[in-house]
Write a protein that holds these residues in place. Structure first.
Motif, short mmCIF file in Angstrom:
data_model
loop_
_atom_site.label_atom_id
_atom_site.label_comp_id
_atom_site.label_asym_id
_atom_site.label_seq_id
_atom_site.Cartn_x
_atom_site.Cartn_y
_atom_site.Cartn_z
N MET A 1 0.84 -1.20 0.00
CA MET A 1 0.00 0.00 0.00
C MET A 1 0.88 1.25 0.00
O MET A 1 1.96 1.26 0.57
N ALA A 2 0.40 2.30 -0.66
CA ALA A 2 1.15 3.56 -0.74
C ALA A 2 1.34 4.16 0.65
O ALA A 2 0.63 3.84 1.59
N LYS A 3 2.29 5.05 0.74
CA LYS A 3 2.57 5.70 2.03
C LYS A 3 1.35 6.45 2.53
O LYS A 3 0.49 6.86 1.76
N GLN A 4 1.31 6.64 3.83
CA GLN A 4 0.20 7.32 4.46
C GLN A 4 0.71 8.36 5.46
O GLN A 4 1.89 8.39 5.80
N ARG A 5 -0.20 9.20 5.91
CA ARG A 5 0.15 10.28 6.84
C ARG A 5 -0.09 9.82 8.28
O ARG A 5 -1.01 9.06 8.57
N PHE A 6 0.76 10.34 9.20
CA PHE A 6 0.64 9.98 10.61
C PHE A 6 0.83 11.21 11.47
O PHE A 6 1.70 12.04 11.21
N LYS A 7 0.01 11.33 12.52
CA LYS A 7 0.14 12.45 13.46
C LYS A 7 -0.14 11.95 14.87
O LYS A 7 -1.01 11.09 15.07
N ARG A 8 0.59 12.53 15.84
CA ARG A 8 0.47 12.13 17.24
C ARG A 8 0.37 13.37 18.12
O ARG A 8 1.12 14.33 17.94
N ARG A 16 -3.30 10.73 21.45
CA ARG A 16 -4.20 10.60 20.30
C ARG A 16 -3.35 10.44 19.05
O ARG A 16 -2.43 11.22 18.81
N GLU A 17 -3.67 9.44 18.23
CA GLU A 17 -2.91 9.17 17.02
C GLU A 17 -3.86 8.93 15.86
O GLU A 17 -4.96 8.39 16.05
N ALA A 18 -3.41 9.33 14.67
CA ALA A 18 -4.22 9.10 13.48
C ALA A 18 -3.33 8.73 12.30
O ALA A 18 -2.21 9.23 12.16
N LEU A 19 -3.83 7.83 11.47
CA LEU A 19 -3.22 7.43 10.20
C LEU A 19 -4.26 7.67 9.11
O LEU A 19 -5.43 7.34 9.29
N TRP A 20 -3.84 8.23 7.98
CA TRP A 20 -4.80 8.40 6.91
C TRP A 20 -4.12 8.48 5.55
O TRP A 20 -2.97 8.89 5.42
N SER A 21 -4.86 8.07 4.55
CA SER A 21 -4.39 8.16 3.17
C SER A 21 -4.59 9.58 2.67
O SER A 21 -5.60 10.24 2.97
N SER A 22 -3.62 10.05 1.90
CA SER A 22 -3.69 11.40 1.34
C SER A 22 -3.61 11.32 -0.18
O SER A 22 -2.88 10.48 -0.72
N PRO A 23 -4.36 12.16 -0.89
CA PRO A 23 -4.38 12.08 -2.36
C PRO A 23 -3.01 12.35 -2.99
O PRO A 23 -2.22 13.16 -2.47
N PHE A 24 -2.74 11.67 -4.12
CA PHE A 24 -1.55 11.91 -4.92
C PHE A 24 -1.97 12.51 -6.26
O PHE A 24 -3.09 12.30 -6.72
N PRO A 25 -1.06 13.25 -6.92
CA PRO A 25 -1.41 13.90 -8.19
C PRO A 25 -1.89 12.93 -9.27
O PRO A 25 -2.74 13.28 -10.10
N LEU A 189 0.76 26.27 33.26
CA LEU A 189 0.33 25.00 32.69
C LEU A 189 1.07 24.68 31.39
O LEU A 189 1.41 25.57 30.61
N LYS A 190 1.29 23.39 31.16
CA LYS A 190 1.94 22.93 29.94
C LYS A 190 0.92 22.80 28.81
O LYS A 190 -0.27 22.59 29.05
N LYS A 191 1.41 22.90 27.58
CA LYS A 191 0.57 22.66 26.42
C LYS A 191 0.78 21.23 25.93
O LYS A 191 1.85 20.66 26.11
N PRO A 192 -0.24 20.62 25.31
CA PRO A 192 -0.05 19.29 24.73
C PRO A 192 1.08 19.29 23.70
O PRO A 192 1.34 20.30 23.04
N GLU A 193 1.78 18.16 23.58
CA GLU A 193 2.87 18.01 22.63
C GLU A 193 2.29 17.55 21.29
O GLU A 193 1.80 16.42 21.18
N VAL A 194 2.37 18.41 20.29
CA VAL A 194 1.82 18.10 18.97
C VAL A 194 2.98 17.79 18.02
O VAL A 194 3.79 18.65 17.70
#
Length: 250
Positions: A1-8, A16-25, A189-194
């Motif tokens: 499968m093609a590469k995908q995007r990841f954020k934590r 909180r974590e997410a993986l998702w497919s992103s459009p290619f040209p 107070l601390k901020k969440p680590e993005v």
């Protein structure tokens, strides 16, 4: 499968974590449309649009389940005229509590809100405080405006339930005035680590660490793309044990 995007996003033990497919040209119109749906779902899950969502992450980044939620009320003789007077009395209380903590070499962290809509409509305060183990007696001593005081560890709520509880009046009745703050945090107070959004291998899956507690999962997958989301609590770190040095015999 093609590469995908990841954020934590990490806020204390809450992750909180997410993986998702992103459009290619070179994608077909159908593939591009389906992948765009995945990207949109990820944004909706990761963006804290509402006040209670932002509060939830701030709570998790700064308070643990040993900390406390305090409700302060007023008796008839000390009932403030309005919210502004109530705010001044609360700030006086927090200043006294901060001074007491400093005298003991301890920090004060808090988030508070002022309510006056539900129940009998009498002004009262909800405050989340970092606990020290000696809070109850000090709070009862410093709050001189009413004896009806409620103190409970925040693990009786959990971060999301507590955040919704502290913002219930704003969500039901709206802001008192345009631009008014729903909840007020202390400046320390601390901020969440993005983390930055990165490309990852297409075979990657979202799996929580061992002994983590999964709060929520969501997954959508088809032949064109994938969207996966997970929210979990990291296991508590073991408390350090102090070892006293052996006393030399005289």
């Amino acid at each position: 499968m093609a590469k995908q995007r990841f954020k934590r996003i990490k806020a204390g033990r809450l992750v909180r974590e997410a993986l998702w497919s992103s459009p290619f040209p070179n994608d077909t119109p159908k593939a591009r449309a389906e992948k765009s749906k995945c990207s949109s779902a990820a944004r909706q899950r990761l963006n804290d649009k509402y006040s209670w969502q932002k509060l939830k992450m701030t709570l998790a980044a700064n308070f643990d389940f040993k900390d406390i939620m305090v409700t302060l009320t007023y008796d008839v003789d000390h009932l403030p005229r309005d919210r502004e007077e109530a705010r001044k009395l609360l700030k006086k209380f927090l200043a006294q509590l901060r001074a007491y903590r400093r005298s003991k070499g301890e920090e004060l962290k808090y988030i508070y809100c002022i309510e006056d809509k539900h129940g009998d409509g009498r002004i009262h305060h909800h405050i989340v405080l970092n606990g020290t183990g000696a809070d109850y007696e000090v709070i009862y001593k410093l709050w001189n405006y009413g004896t009806d005081i409620h103190i409970a560890p925040i693990d009786t709520f959990g971060y999301e339930e507590l955040a919704k509880y502290l913002t219930k009046e704003v969500r039901e009745y709206g802001h008192i005035k345009v631009g008014a703050r729903t909840w007020v945090p202390s400046l320390n107070l601390k901020k969440p680590e993005v983390s930055p959004t990165v490309w990852v291998d297409g075979n990657m899956r979202l799996e929580p660490p061992v002994n983590a507690y999964v709060l929520y999962r969501e997954s959508i997958e088809n032949e064109w793309g994938r969207f996966c989301y997970i929210e979990y609590l990291l296991p508590e770190e073991p408390k350090a044990v102090r070892v006293r040095p052996k006393q030399k015999r005289k």
